[in-house]
Design a protein around this motif. Structure first.
Motif, PDB file in Angstrom:
ATOM      1  N   LEU A 164       9.342  14.981 -21.160  1.00 54.00           N
ATOM      2  CA  LEU A 164       9.617  13.799 -20.352  1.00 54.00           C
ATOM      3  C   LEU A 164      11.049  13.830 -19.844  1.00 54.00           C
ATOM      4  O   LEU A 164      11.963  14.255 -20.548  1.00 54.00           O
ATOM      5  CB  LEU A 164       9.395  12.531 -21.173  1.00 54.00           C
ATOM      6  N   SER A 165      11.234  13.335 -18.640  1.00 48.34           N
ATOM      7  CA  SER A 165      12.581  13.106 -18.108  1.00 48.34           C
ATOM      8  C   SER A 165      13.093  11.790 -18.695  1.00 48.34           C
ATOM      9  O   SER A 165      12.374  11.118 -19.448  1.00 48.34           O
ATOM     10  CB  SER A 165      12.507  12.998 -16.586  1.00 48.34           C
ATOM     11  N   GLY A 166      14.286  11.395 -18.341  1.00 49.79           N
ATOM     12  CA  GLY A 166      14.799  10.088 -18.765  1.00 49.79           C
ATOM     13  C   GLY A 166      13.893   8.960 -18.286  1.00 49.79           C
ATOM     14  O   GLY A 166      13.571   8.037 -19.043  1.00 49.79           O
ATOM     15  N   ALA A 184       1.505  15.976 -10.725  1.00 53.06           N
ATOM     16  CA  ALA A 184       1.790  14.678 -10.108  1.00 53.06           C
ATOM     17  C   ALA A 184       2.927  13.970 -10.843  1.00 53.06           C
ATOM     18  O   ALA A 184       3.815  13.380 -10.208  1.00 53.06           O
ATOM     19  CB  ALA A 184       0.534  13.809 -10.107  1.00 53.06           C
ATOM     20  N   LEU A 185       2.914  14.040 -12.177  1.00 51.85           N
ATOM     21  CA  LEU A 185       3.985  13.409 -12.962  1.00 51.85           C
ATOM     22  C   LEU A 185       5.315  14.124 -12.742  1.00 51.85           C
ATOM     23  O   LEU A 185       6.374  13.480 -12.712  1.00 51.85           O
ATOM     24  CB  LEU A 185       3.616  13.396 -14.444  1.00 51.85           C
ATOM     25  N   GLU A 186       5.268  15.428 -12.573  1.00 51.89           N
ATOM     26  CA  GLU A 186       6.491  16.182 -12.272  1.00 51.89           C
ATOM     27  C   GLU A 186       7.023  15.788 -10.895  1.00 51.89           C
ATOM     28  O   GLU A 186       8.223  15.575 -10.718  1.00 51.89           O
ATOM     29  CB  GLU A 186       6.200  17.681 -12.326  1.00 51.89           C
ATOM     30  N   ARG A 187       6.138  15.656  -9.941  1.00 52.20           N
ATOM     31  CA  ARG A 187       6.542  15.263  -8.580  1.00 52.20           C
ATOM     32  C   ARG A 187       7.225  13.902  -8.570  1.00 52.20           C
ATOM     33  O   ARG A 187       8.176  13.678  -7.841  1.00 52.20           O
ATOM     34  CB  ARG A 187       5.328  15.234  -7.660  1.00 52.20           C
ATOM     35  N   ASP A 188       6.739  12.996  -9.426  1.00 52.05           N
ATOM     36  CA  ASP A 188       7.313  11.655  -9.495  1.00 52.05           C
ATOM     37  C   ASP A 188       8.564  11.581 -10.373  1.00 52.05           C
ATOM     38  O   ASP A 188       9.142  10.507 -10.537  1.00 52.05           O
ATOM     39  CB  ASP A 188       6.272  10.662 -10.030  1.00 52.05           C
ATOM     40  N   GLY A 189       8.968  12.704 -10.963  1.00 56.10           N
ATOM     41  CA  GLY A 189      10.185  12.722 -11.762  1.00 56.10           C
ATOM     42  C   GLY A 189      10.001  12.204 -13.180  1.00 56.10           C
ATOM     43  O   GLY A 189      10.965  11.876 -13.856  1.00 56.10           O
ATOM     44  N   ILE A 190       8.763  12.151 -13.638  1.00 56.07           N
ATOM     45  CA  ILE A 190       8.463  11.621 -14.971  1.00 56.07           C
ATOM     46  C   ILE A 190       8.380  12.756 -15.992  1.00 56.07           C
ATOM     47  O   ILE A 190       8.724  12.577 -17.161  1.00 56.07           O
ATOM     48  CB  ILE A 190       7.170  10.792 -14.919  1.00 56.07           C
ATOM     49  N   VAL A 191       7.953  13.920 -15.546  1.00 57.75           N
ATOM     50  CA  VAL A 191       7.801  15.094 -16.407  1.00 57.75           C
ATOM     51  C   VAL A 191       8.676  16.218 -15.861  1.00 57.75           C
ATOM     52  O   VAL A 191       8.821  16.382 -14.648  1.00 57.75           O
ATOM     53  CB  VAL A 191       6.318  15.536 -16.458  1.00 57.75           C
ATOM     54  N   ILE A 192       9.222  16.989 -16.780  1.00 57.34           N
ATOM     55  CA  ILE A 192       9.996  18.179 -16.421  1.00 57.34           C
ATOM     56  C   ILE A 192       9.237  19.396 -16.935  1.00 57.34           C
ATOM     57  O   ILE A 192       8.864  19.458 -18.109  1.00 57.34           O
ATOM     58  CB  ILE A 192      11.408  18.131 -17.038  1.00 57.34           C
ATOM     59  N   ARG A 193       9.005  20.339 -16.039  1.00 56.10           N
ATOM     60  CA  ARG A 193       8.348  21.601 -16.387  1.00 56.10           C
ATOM     61  C   ARG A 193       9.440  22.638 -16.549  1.00 56.10           C
ATOM     62  O   ARG A 193      10.256  22.852 -15.651  1.00 56.10           O
ATOM     63  CB  ARG A 193       7.391  22.017 -15.269  1.00 56.10           C
ATOM     64  N   ARG A 225       0.807  -1.227   0.000  1.00 57.62           N
ATOM     65  CA  ARG A 225       0.000   0.000   0.000  1.00 57.62           C
ATOM     66  C   ARG A 225       0.838   1.275   0.000  1.00 57.62           C
ATOM     67  O   ARG A 225       0.551   2.202  -0.729  1.00 57.62           O
ATOM     68  CB  ARG A 225      -0.935  -0.035   1.203  1.00 57.62           C
ATOM     69  N   GLY A 226       1.847   1.359   0.812  1.00 58.59           N
ATOM     70  CA  GLY A 226       2.602   2.601   0.957  1.00 58.59           C
ATOM     71  C   GLY A 226       3.803   2.728   0.049  1.00 58.59           C
ATOM     72  O   GLY A 226       4.557   3.692   0.163  1.00 58.59           O
ATOM     73  N   CYS A 227       4.009   1.803  -0.855  1.00 55.70           N
ATOM     74  CA  CYS A 227       5.199   1.819  -1.687  1.00 55.70           C
ATOM     75  C   CYS A 227       5.154   2.955  -2.706  1.00 55.70           C
ATOM     76  O   CYS A 227       4.143   3.186  -3.366  1.00 55.70           O
ATOM     77  CB  CYS A 227       5.362   0.484  -2.418  1.00 55.70           C
ATOM     78  N   THR A 228       6.255   3.654  -2.828  1.00 54.31           N
ATOM     79  CA  THR A 228       6.373   4.756  -3.778  1.00 54.31           C
ATOM     80  C   THR A 228       6.088   4.291  -5.198  1.00 54.31           C
ATOM     81  O   THR A 228       5.499   5.026  -5.993  1.00 54.31           O
ATOM     82  CB  THR A 228       7.778   5.373  -3.682  1.00 54.31           C
ATOM     83  N   SER A 229       6.486   3.058  -5.519  1.00 50.47           N
ATOM     84  CA  SER A 229       6.243   2.565  -6.881  1.00 50.47           C
ATOM     85  C   SER A 229       4.743   2.449  -7.158  1.00 50.47           C
ATOM     86  O   SER A 229       4.297   2.698  -8.280  1.00 50.47           O
ATOM     87  CB  SER A 229       6.935   1.212  -7.113  1.00 50.47           C
ATOM     88  N   ARG A 230       3.960   2.093  -6.148  1.00 52.04           N
ATOM     89  CA  ARG A 230       2.512   2.009  -6.350  1.00 52.04           C
ATOM     90  C   ARG A 230       1.925   3.393  -6.595  1.00 52.04           C
ATOM     91  O   ARG A 230       1.081   3.594  -7.461  1.00 52.04           O
ATOM     92  CB  ARG A 230       1.805   1.379  -5.155  1.00 52.04           C
TER      93      ARG A 230
END
Length: 137
Positions: free
Chosen positions: A94-96, A71-80, A20-25
């Motif tokens: 997109l980030s790497g 949310a995607l930026e927070r997770d490091g998936i998107v760069i603003r 439940r608490g896993c960052t990947s989830r």
């Protein structure tokens, strides 16, 4: 034989999407949410401004796209990237990590798009069966 002294908890992070608490989830929920997949896929071709991305993702509201991008930026998936110009110029890319995620999502999207006839046939068959079954109140 001598034993090593216990150095305390391991610094190694063990990811488990089923916990439940896993960052990947949490990241998976963001990416696979209603607008996350389309946002990541929409950014795959390179940097794009907010309104252009919104036009590309038919049906997404300004509020939902903004929340999804945050949310995607927070997770490091998107760069603003904001440029100090008049008017302000903001692009998203997109980030790497985001590129790696997008590559996987595009594969899934292609399978689904290529399978539309099969999916449509399955839906029609299901709907026929569902209508034929008596309804229990």
């Amino acid at each position: 034989m001598a034993t090593q002294p216990d150095s305390g908890p391991s610094a190694e992070i063990i990811a488990d999407v089923f916990q439940r608490g896993c960052t990947s989830r949490q990241a998976l929920e963001t990416v696979t949410g209603r607008w996350g997949v389309l946002t990541v896929a929409g950014l795959r071709d390179g940097a794009i401004r907010f309104n252009a991305l919104r036009r590309r993702i038919d049906g997404v509201s300004e509020k939902m796209l903004a929340q999804t991008l945050q949310a995607l930026e927070r997770d490091g998936i998107v760069i603003r990237e904001a440029r100090a110009t008049l008017p302000p110029h903001v692009e998203y890319r997109l980030s790497g990590l985001g590129e790696r995620v997008a590559d996987r999502l595009i594969g899934l999207i292609e399978v689904l798009e290529d399978s539309v006839p099969e999916v449509s046939a399955a839906q029609r068959a299901y709907d026929r069966r569902d209508r034929a079954q008596p309804k229990v109140d």
